[in-house]
Structure formats: structure tokens, C-alpha cells
Design an enzyme around this catalytic site. Structure first.
Site, PDB file in Angstrom:
ATOM      1  N   LYS A   1       1.485  -1.830 -18.136  1.00  0.00           N
ATOM      2  CA  LYS A   1       2.245  -2.825 -17.363  1.00  0.00           C
ATOM      3  C   LYS A   1       3.735  -2.599 -17.531  1.00  0.00           C
ATOM      4  O   LYS A   1       4.490  -2.622 -16.568  1.00  0.00           O
ATOM      5  CB  LYS A   1       1.920  -4.264 -17.821  1.00  0.00           C
ATOM      6  CG  LYS A   1       0.639  -4.867 -17.357  1.00  0.00           C
ATOM      7  CD  LYS A   1       0.539  -5.163 -15.880  1.00  0.00           C
ATOM      8  CE  LYS A   1       0.011  -3.979 -15.123  1.00  0.00           C
ATOM      9  NZ  LYS A   1      -1.417  -3.803 -15.070  1.00  0.00           N
TER      10      LYS A   1
ATOM     11  N   GLU B   1       4.965   0.731 -15.773  1.00  0.00           N
ATOM     12  CA  GLU B   1       4.931   0.838 -14.306  1.00  0.00           C
ATOM     13  C   GLU B   1       5.955  -0.040 -13.607  1.00  0.00           C
ATOM     14  O   GLU B   1       6.425   0.319 -12.533  1.00  0.00           O
ATOM     15  CB  GLU B   1       3.514   0.611 -13.746  1.00  0.00           C
ATOM     16  CG  GLU B   1       2.987  -0.799 -13.808  1.00  0.00           C
ATOM     17  CD  GLU B   1       1.596  -0.917 -13.174  1.00  0.00           C
ATOM     18  OE1 GLU B   1       0.796  -1.724 -13.665  1.00  0.00           O
ATOM     19  OE2 GLU B   1       1.319  -0.221 -12.173  1.00  0.00           O
TER      20      GLU B   1
ATOM     21  N   HIS C   1      -0.966   9.382 -37.071  1.00  0.00           N
ATOM     22  CA  HIS C   1      -1.455  10.748 -36.838  1.00  0.00           C
ATOM     23  C   HIS C   1      -0.576  11.504 -35.841  1.00  0.00           C
ATOM     24  O   HIS C   1      -1.070  12.334 -35.088  1.00  0.00           O
ATOM     25  CB  HIS C   1      -2.908  10.709 -36.354  1.00  0.00           C
ATOM     26  CG  HIS C   1      -3.835  10.100 -37.367  1.00  0.00           C
ATOM     27  ND1 HIS C   1      -4.197  10.731 -38.530  1.00  0.00           N
ATOM     28  CD2 HIS C   1      -4.424   8.878 -37.401  1.00  0.00           C
ATOM     29  CE1 HIS C   1      -4.998   9.945 -39.235  1.00  0.00           C
ATOM     30  NE2 HIS C   1      -5.139   8.807 -38.571  1.00  0.00           N
TER      31      HIS C   1
ATOM     32  N   ARG D   1       0.814  -1.222   0.000  1.00  0.00           N
ATOM     33  CA  ARG D   1       0.000   0.000   0.000  1.00  0.00           C
ATOM     34  C   ARG D   1       0.843   1.266   0.000  1.00  0.00           C
ATOM     35  O   ARG D   1       0.323   2.372  -0.105  1.00  0.00           O
ATOM     36  CB  ARG D   1      -0.908   0.010   1.228  1.00  0.00           C
ATOM     37  CG  ARG D   1      -2.072  -0.943   1.116  1.00  0.00           C
ATOM     38  CD  ARG D   1      -3.031  -0.700   2.247  1.00  0.00           C
ATOM     39  NE  ARG D   1      -3.662   0.588   2.127  1.00  0.00           N
ATOM     40  CZ  ARG D   1      -4.890   0.791   1.659  1.00  0.00           C
ATOM     41  NH1 ARG D   1      -5.606  -0.231   1.284  1.00  0.00           N
ATOM     42  NH2 ARG D   1      -5.395   1.989   1.582  1.00  0.00           N
TER      43      ARG D   1
ATOM     44  N   LYS E   1      -0.525   0.291  -4.120  1.00  0.00           N
ATOM     45  CA  LYS E   1      -1.563  -0.572  -4.665  1.00  0.00           C
ATOM     46  C   LYS E   1      -2.915   0.117  -4.844  1.00  0.00           C
ATOM     47  O   LYS E   1      -3.484   0.099  -5.921  1.00  0.00           O
ATOM     48  CB  LYS E   1      -1.714  -1.811  -3.768  1.00  0.00           C
ATOM     49  CG  LYS E   1      -2.720  -2.827  -4.277  1.00  0.00           C
ATOM     50  CD  LYS E   1      -2.261  -3.459  -5.566  1.00  0.00           C
ATOM     51  CE  LYS E   1      -3.270  -4.415  -6.148  1.00  0.00           C
ATOM     52  NZ  LYS E   1      -2.961  -4.717  -7.561  1.00  0.00           N
TER      53      LYS E   1
ATOM     54  N   GLU F   1      -3.175  -1.587 -21.972  1.00  0.00           N
ATOM     55  CA  GLU F   1      -2.813  -2.292 -20.740  1.00  0.00           C
ATOM     56  C   GLU F   1      -1.369  -2.810 -20.805  1.00  0.00           C
ATOM     57  O   GLU F   1      -0.635  -2.752 -19.823  1.00  0.00           O
ATOM     58  CB  GLU F   1      -3.818  -3.435 -20.493  1.00  0.00           C
ATOM     59  CG  GLU F   1      -3.537  -4.330 -19.305  1.00  0.00           C
ATOM     60  CD  GLU F   1      -3.487  -3.615 -17.961  1.00  0.00           C
ATOM     61  OE1 GLU F   1      -3.848  -2.435 -17.876  1.00  0.00           O
ATOM     62  OE2 GLU F   1      -3.033  -4.248 -16.982  1.00  0.00           O
TER      63      GLU F   1
HETATM   64  C1  AGP Z   1      -2.337  -1.077 -12.560  1.00  0.00           C
HETATM   65  O1  AGP Z   1      -1.370  -2.036 -12.551  1.00  0.00           O
HETATM   66  C2  AGP Z   1      -2.502  -0.333 -11.287  1.00  0.00           C
HETATM   67  N1  AGP Z   1      -2.510  -1.113 -10.142  1.00  0.00           N
HETATM   68  C3  AGP Z   1      -3.608   0.730 -11.334  1.00  0.00           C
HETATM   69  O2  AGP Z   1      -3.701   1.281 -12.603  1.00  0.00           O
HETATM   70  C4  AGP Z   1      -5.006   0.290 -10.864  1.00  0.00           C
HETATM   71  O3  AGP Z   1      -5.609  -0.527 -11.807  1.00  0.00           O
HETATM   72  C5  AGP Z   1      -5.839   1.545 -10.599  1.00  0.00           C
HETATM   73  O4  AGP Z   1      -5.242   2.294  -9.594  1.00  0.00           O
HETATM   74  C6  AGP Z   1      -7.267   1.225 -10.246  1.00  0.00           C
HETATM   75  O5  AGP Z   1      -7.349   0.478  -9.073  1.00  0.00           O
HETATM   76  P1  AGP Z   1      -8.684  -0.238  -8.627  1.00  0.00           P
HETATM   77  O6  AGP Z   1      -9.008  -1.248  -9.674  1.00  0.00           O
HETATM   78  O7  AGP Z   1      -8.348  -0.856  -7.314  1.00  0.00           O
HETATM   79  O8  AGP Z   1      -9.736   0.821  -8.538  1.00  0.00           O
END
Ligand code: AGP
Length: 594
Positions: free
Chosen positions: A471, A474, A490, A27, A589, A467
């Protein structure tokens, strides 16, 4: 974003707090600290990870304690800014998640009254306010302090000499774990799974007094009863289970996640109760809201619903919703959030509800705030997702969206049966992707040398390109952008060349020919192409520099297998670059601040 823990009971608090904090580190992990109280309050904190803090700690005597792992909002990560924070006397210690909007004003007032502040955080006003209002009761002082605070908070407060913890929450999650003559506090369930699976979820505005033997909750100033729940997750679910990283473990759990999520839905006696949102009679359009990876799932959902049910779907980033207008014509919305705690999603839901919109939440966390404020909930069964980079929750969200949509699809019964069969075959298809893992790993070793990359797709695989890029960026810190393949010319073409690879997600559907043409255009600009293609494809294979074959599935389900390939590509690229995969820099997270 930060993690909070607390313990009160018959055991020494220190080991338990550190263990719980370790489980909660996803977290936020830029600094951490604990406070243990017996006759005196002792605080230890630093700008290090939990393991490092544990190594430097002396043995602290005390059976009451609190802890915190931080994701900085106000003030850089440092020992001083780390939680817990104390009042002037050092007797009261507080761990806080959230943002105090009026902290500057409160701080000025408190300073003028003689309070001495040491940190740059907004959180430090809380122990000082409690000190100001303390006469003979810690709970009363906490309630008085909270009256002054504007913003969001989950707090746990201890005071030396008191055998109680006071906790409170508003717009930030907090749970109480119920043990045998001991109790636990946490901002997230995985923190306490080693000790108990019995939890009590606090509601907005609750203040609770927790001792080893009881939990007394007050809501709106009166005593209230909050139900105890049994958490459906086990300790094993929240452990790495022999994998080097949670991310790799969670990628590998995906066949099981698809099976579990499907069997959950199939076993519900009347699944249509939840599904009328998609195709209920008179339905004219659907609004979907989410952030990050969940937003990409919503984008895939748009293609699924529009293709199968033939009604328009509007997808919006939750953080933009308040600026962009109103709910759908029929006032129904699907909101997707793995954690169920994302602040922007919660804000959007509140706005939707103000507009009398019926909100259906797709979430992975039972008891999360989203699950409690939505009108209906569809749970995904991904189990706890610890890795900051979302993987298995995304695939579970896709399965939920297929399942929500299928009963309303405008196809004949034979096609419907084929689709259900296709869904059931997905665990085996994902397994086939893993059979190719070594090849993906070798390719990642080459890919890791680039500093920029584009990901492209069309149709239902366009969100998969988004996506894949998310990935990669990040966890490997390679600058990656996802584009619809048709958009590259474009503008982004200006950046193509031998040092900028393009990852092309190619499906055998009505996008195939156009993708082929786009790949040729990219090759003409000398960018290396890595293409995901079905096993037996010759045409794209002849053009691309690298190929990753994917098992053939109905194009509608191709996002599921393609995303697993891109997750593995990101994982092994990050590993090759020596990145801290489960703890990517600056991220956490669940994003519980706007
Ligand atoms: C992606 O790998 C991230 N963990 C992030 O984009 C995540 O999907 C976003 O913060 C949304 O979180 P949630 O699904 O818990 O709302």
C-alpha cells in the site's frame, strides 16, 4: 487495464462518452480519446486525463460514439498512441483493450498492401484490417478482421454513416448496458451506472451488433441469446461521496463491507454448499492462487485454514503458477480476484481446469470472467472498488475466508460461537481504528520524509506486513518492503539505520515474544520503529519510537484491524507527499495483460 466505452441512441454521444470515461479512468489514465460519428467520423484524443480532454473539445454532433482511456502497453503515452485508432480513410474508428500478439506480422502485411500507420500501438492494425475486409457490412468486416488476430481483445468499432456499433471480446472483458432505446458499451460496470443497471455480459469470442433499439450477438458464427442481468451496485456506490479520494472513502466503507459480506453469507440458506472446498471429507490439501493484494489475502487464508482446519495450504502467485507445477493432490483450488479480470489469474484458472481441477473463485464482481469460468463462486460484497489501491476488497476477502473456514474448524462449539461473535464485532473494532485517525495522520506527516521503509510481522500478520508495504509503495512512492520479522536479520539488516524506519505489526499471540526480540534487534541498529500494538500494551510501547494502538481482538482476526491502520498510514503519507492517490503512476485498477 484500459477502459472502453460506447454509446448509441437518441442523445448526443459526446457528453455521455466523457462522463462514462471519467467513471472508468481508474482502469488507465495516461491518455484518452473519443470518436463520434454522424455523416463523418471525428476523433479527439490526447495524452491527458479525461477532464482536460473535455475542456479542449469542440461540440461534436453525433449520436453514436466510442471512447477509450489508456494504460500504455505498446508505445509511450502520447496523442498519436491514444485510442480511438482509425483506418486510412478515417471513416472507421476502434477502441481496443488487450494485446495483439501478431501485430508486427499483420502490420508488415498491411503496409505492403498500402496501408499507412501512424502509431506505435498494436491496436492500430484492427481498423486497417477492418478497412481491408469491408465490402458492404461492418459486422462482416469486423469478423473477418478478428479471424486474423492472435491475442486478447475487447473492441468497439464505429463507422461513419452506420447507425450501429460492432463490439467483440476475447480474454478481455466487455459488457453492454441496456437502456431505453439507447445502448451503452463498457469494459466495466461502473462506467454506465449513471444511465442503466441492466447489463448483458459478452462471452468469449462473441461479436455483437448494437443499435439504439437492439443487440444482436453472434457466438461461433451463429446468433446466440445472452441473458440480461441487473447489476447490484448503484451510482452512489461508484461516486466519491464527499471524500477527497476514492481510497479514503473505500477505507471508511469497511465496517459496512464487513457487515454486508457477513449478512450475505448468513442469509444464504445452505452456506455449506460453497464451503466443502475447505474441509470436505477426505480433503488433503488446498491450493490458493491470486495476485497482489488478493495474494496477501490468500496468505492470510493459509494461516486461517491451517490453524483452524489443520490441513496444509499452498499459496501461489497466479503469474508463477504455470511454471511451478500442478494443482493440489485432490484437485481443488481457491482463486481470489477482486476484479475477476486479472489476466494471470484467468490463465491460471484455465490451466487448473485443464488438469480437471475444481475451481472456487472468491471475487467482488458479479458477471466477471473469473465468476463465469470458475466451478463455484463466493462473492464478496465490497461494492465497486474504484481506487487503484485495493482496501475494502481485501477486508471483504478476509471475511469470506474466515466464513468459508469456520464450519470446518477443529474447535468446540463454544469456541466456534466466540469466533462468530468476534467476526460480528469487527465492524465496531474497525470503527475504533477510525477514532484514532487524527493520530495516524500526524504520524504519517513525520513518516512521509523517509524514502525507504520495512514492514514486518509474524504468523498471520506477516501477510499484513506485505500488504502494508505494498500500500505504501504504490501510492506514496516510498520504497517499502514487507518481511517476516524473523527474516530481517538474514540480509535486510544491512540497510537498517536512522533513515530506514521499520513498521512492526505486533499481535498478542504466540508471535509476541519473538516480535519483541526482533524490535530490540532493530532498535540496536538505530532504525526508528513504528509499532502497531494492542491498546493496553506496555512492553513494545516502551521500545518503539511511535505507537499506533489498535483495538484488541482475537489474534485470528487481528489482520483485519491492523490492515486498516496500515491503509490509513499509506493514505496520509501519500497525501503529505502530494501524490495523486487514486491514480498512482504507471498503475491501473485491473491488470488484464500478462
Ligand atoms: C493492490 O492495491 C492492487 N490493486 C493490486 O495488487 C491488485 O490486488 C492485483 O492486481 C490483483 O487484482 P485482482 O484482485 O482484481 O485480481
Amino acid at each position: 487495464m484500459c477502459g472502453i466505452v460506447g454509446y448509441i441512441g437518441g442523445r448526443q454521444a459526446q457528453t455521455i462518452l466523457l462522463n462514462c470515461l471519467g467513471r472508468l479512468e481508474y482502469r488507465g489514465y495516461d491518455s484518452c480519446g473519443i470518436a463520434v460519428a454522424a455523416e463523418h467520423t471525428t476523433v479527439f484524443k490526447d495524452a491527458v486525463r479525461v477532464k482536460a480532454l473535455a475542456q479542449t473539445l469542440p461540440k461534436l454532433e453525433g449520436k453514436t460514439g466510442i471512447g477509450h482511456t489508456r494504460w500504455a502497453t505498446h508505445g509511450e503515452p502520447s496523442m498519436i498512441n491514444a485510442h480511438p485508432h482509425c483506418d486510412c480513410t478515417g471513416r472507421i474508428a476502434v477502441a481496443h483493450n488487450g494485446v495483439i500478439n501478431n501485430s508486427q506480422k499483420l502490420k508488415q502485411q498491411l503496409v505492403s498492401e498500402g496501408h499507412l500507420f501512424v502509431s506505435e500501438t498494436d491496436s492500430e492494425v484492427i481498423p486497417h484490417l477492418i478497412e481491408k475486409y469491408y465490402e458492404d457490412s461492418l459486422p462482416k468486416a469486423v469478423e473477418a478482421a478478428l479471424h486474423e488476430i492472435e491475442g486478447s481483445y475487447a473492441i468497439v468499432v464505429l463507422m461513419e454513416g452506420e447507425r450501429e456499433l460492432v463490439v467483440a471480446r476475447k480474454d478481455s472483458p466487455l459488457i453492454i448496458g441496456i437502456g431505453d432505446r439507447e445502448n451503452f458499451i463498457a469494459s466495466d460496470v461502473p462506467a454506465i451506472l449513471d444511465y442503466t443497471s441492466r447489463v448483458m455480459y459478452l462471452e468469449e469470442g462473441d461479436v455483437a451488433v448494437v443499435t439504439g433499439d437492439e443487440v444482436k450477438v453472434r457466438g461461433n458464427g451463429v446468433e446466440v441469446a445472452r441473458e440480461e442481468h441487473k447489476v447490484p451496485w448503484t451510482v452512489k456506490d461508484a461516486q466519491r461521496g464527499g471524500y477527497e479520494h476514492f481510497m479514503l472513502k473505500e477505507i471508511h466503507e469497511q465496517p459496512k463491507v464487513v457487515r454486508d459480506t457477513l449478512s450475505e453469507y448468513i442469509s444464504i440458506a445452505q452456506p455449506a454448499a460453497d464451503m466443502t472446498v475447505v474441509g470436505g471429507s477426505g480433503m488433503e490439501d488446498i491450493l490458493m492462487l491470486a495476485c497482489g493484494t488478493s495474494y496477501h489475502a490468500a496468505l492470510v487464508g493459509k494461516y486461517i485454514i491451517e490453524q483452524l482446519v489443520k490441513i496444509p495450504v499452498r499459496v501461489e502467485i497466479a503469474s508463477e503458477f504455470s511454471y511451478s507445477g500442478r494443482a493440489s493432490a485432490r484437485n481443488k483450488a481457491i482463486v481470489i480476484s477482486q476484479s475477476g479480470e486479472t489476466a494471470d489469474v484467468l490463465k491460471a484458472i484455465k490451466q487448473l481446469k485443464n488438469e480437471d481441477c475444481h475451481v472456487i473463485a472468491v471475487t467482488n464482481v458479479v458477471g466477471s470472467t473469473v465468476s463465469r469460468i470458475a466451478d463455484q463462486v463466493v462473492y464478496t460484497r465490497a461494492g465497486p472498488e474504484i481506487s487503484v489501491a485495493a482496501t475494502k476488497s481485501f477486508v471483504a476477502q478476509l471475511i469470506a475466508l474466515y466464513w468459508l473456514t469456520l464450519p470446518y474448524s477443529r474447535v468446540d462449539i463454544r469456541q466456534l460461537d466466540e469466533m462468530v461473535l468476534g467476526l460480528r464485532q469487527l465492524p465496531g473494532k474497525i470503527q475504533q481504528v477510525f477514532d484514532n485517525e487524527e493520530a495516524i495522520k500526524s504520524l504519517a506527516a513525520e513518516f512521509a520524509r523517509f524514502n525507504n521503509a520495512f514492514f514486518v510481522g509474524r504468523g498471520i500478520n506477516y501477510p499484513i506486513a506485505l500488504e502494508g508495504a505494498l500500500k505504501l509503495k504504490e501510492i506514496s512512492y516510498i520504497h517499502a518492503e514487507g518481511y517476516s520479522a524473523g527474516e530481517l536479520k538474514h540480509g535486510p539488516f544491512a540497510l537498517l539505520g536512522p533513515e530506514t524506519p521499520v513498521v512492526a505489526v505486533v499481535a498478542r499471540d504466540n508471535t509476541y515474544e519473538a516480535m519483541l526480540a526482533n524490535i530490540k534487534e532493530v532498535k540496536a541498529r538505530k532504525s526508528p520503529v513504528l509499532a502497531l500494538v494492542e491498546d493496553d500494551d506496555d512492553e513494545v510501547s516502551g521500545l518503539a519510537d511511535w505507537i499506533i494502538p489498535v483495538p484488541g481482538v482475537d489474534a485470528l482476526f487481528s489482520p483485519v484491524v491492523n490492515v486498516v491502520v496500515l491503509q490509513l498510514l499509506a493514505y496520509y503519507t501519500a497525501k503529505q507527499r502530494g501524490c495523486p492517490i487514486d491514480f498512482p503512476r504507471n498503475l491501473a485498477k485491473s491488470v488484464t495483460v500478462e
